[in-house]
Design a protein around this motif. Structure first.
Motif, PDB file in Angstrom:
ATOM      1  N   ILE A  19       0.711  -1.246   0.057  1.00  0.00           N
ATOM      2  CA  ILE A  19      -0.045   0.130  -0.055  1.00  0.00           C
ATOM      3  C   ILE A  19       0.883   1.199   0.110  1.00  0.00           C
ATOM      4  CG2 ILE A  19      -1.623   1.529   1.439  1.00  0.00           C
ATOM      5  CD1 ILE A  19      -2.870  -1.366   2.342  1.00  0.00           C
ATOM      6  N   LEU A  20       1.797   1.137   0.670  1.00  0.00           N
ATOM      7  CA  LEU A  20       2.903   2.279   0.634  1.00  0.00           C
ATOM      8  C   LEU A  20       3.603   2.731  -0.558  1.00  0.00           C
ATOM      9  CD1 LEU A  20       4.347   2.302   4.413  1.00  0.00           C
ATOM     10  CD2 LEU A  20       2.798   3.741   3.585  1.00  0.00           C
ATOM     11  N   SER A  70       0.966   3.946  -2.958  1.00  0.00           N
ATOM     12  CA  SER A  70       0.740   5.358  -2.733  1.00  0.00           C
ATOM     13  C   SER A  70       1.884   6.229  -3.155  1.00  0.00           C
ATOM     14  CB  SER A  70       0.549   5.547  -1.047  1.00  0.00           C
ATOM     15  OG  SER A  70      -0.521   4.978  -0.636  1.00  0.00           O
ATOM     16  N   PHE A  71       3.110   5.902  -3.052  1.00  0.00           N
ATOM     17  CA  PHE A  71       4.356   6.466  -3.389  1.00  0.00           C
ATOM     18  C   PHE A  71       4.129   6.617  -4.867  1.00  0.00           C
ATOM     19  CE2 PHE A  71       8.523   6.560  -5.029  1.00  0.00           C
ATOM     20  CZ  PHE A  71       9.008   7.744  -4.638  1.00  0.00           C
ATOM     21  N   LEU A  83       1.564   6.433  -6.903  1.00  0.00           N
ATOM     22  CA  LEU A  83       0.541   7.101  -7.326  1.00  0.00           C
ATOM     23  C   LEU A  83       0.896   8.945  -7.030  1.00  0.00           C
ATOM     24  CD1 LEU A  83      -2.483   7.504  -8.634  1.00  0.00           C
ATOM     25  CD2 LEU A  83      -3.341   7.276  -6.206  1.00  0.00           C
ATOM     26  N   THR A  84       1.378   8.930  -6.035  1.00  0.00           N
ATOM     27  CA  THR A  84       1.709  10.504  -5.621  1.00  0.00           C
ATOM     28  C   THR A  84       2.961  10.957  -6.652  1.00  0.00           C
ATOM     29  OG1 THR A  84       1.052  10.134  -3.380  1.00  0.00           O
ATOM     30  CG2 THR A  84       2.526  12.036  -3.888  1.00  0.00           C
ATOM     31  N   THR A  98       1.253  11.495 -10.193  1.00  0.00           N
ATOM     32  CA  THR A  98       0.512  12.581 -10.187  1.00  0.00           C
ATOM     33  C   THR A  98       1.096  13.958 -10.429  1.00  0.00           C
ATOM     34  OG1 THR A  98      -1.207  11.402  -8.995  1.00  0.00           O
ATOM     35  CG2 THR A  98      -1.499  13.771  -8.921  1.00  0.00           C
TER      36      THR A  98
END
Length: 93
Positions: free
Chosen positions: A10-11, A14-15, A17-18, A21
């Motif tokens: 998950i981390l 998230s990294f 995806l960030t 973006t």
């Protein structure tokens, strides 16, 4: 799958995806505006340089017209007036 692996997954997602973006926003929104700004500034600087050259040309034209009217200048160019430099072109400090 253990809880530790799920948290790491998950981390990492998230990294990624960030980061994706942020890259997309910079590439699609920020970068084009900086390119546009740089183009406008370059055009203004170019026009400023052209105006400076034009002012120099006008100044030289006035200066040359002033000196060209002198008979002493003409004689100096023709090699007939050796005292011209001493009399007319003095260094003032």
């Amino acid at each position: 799958m253990s809880l530790k692996i799920k948290v790491i997954f998950i981390l990492m997602m998230s990294f990624l995806l960030t980061a994706g973006t942020l890259y997309g926003v910079q590439r699609l929104i920020v970068y084009p505006s900086f390119v546009s700004l740089e183009d406008r500034e370059a055009a203004k600087d170019l026009n400023r340089g052209i105006d400076g050259i034009r002012r120099d040309i006008e100044h030289l034209s006035t200066f040359n017209n002033d000196w060209a009217g002198w008979d002493d200048s003409w004689n100096f160019v023709q090699g007939k007036n050796a005292d011209f430099i001493r009399v007319n072109l003095q260094y003032n400090s």
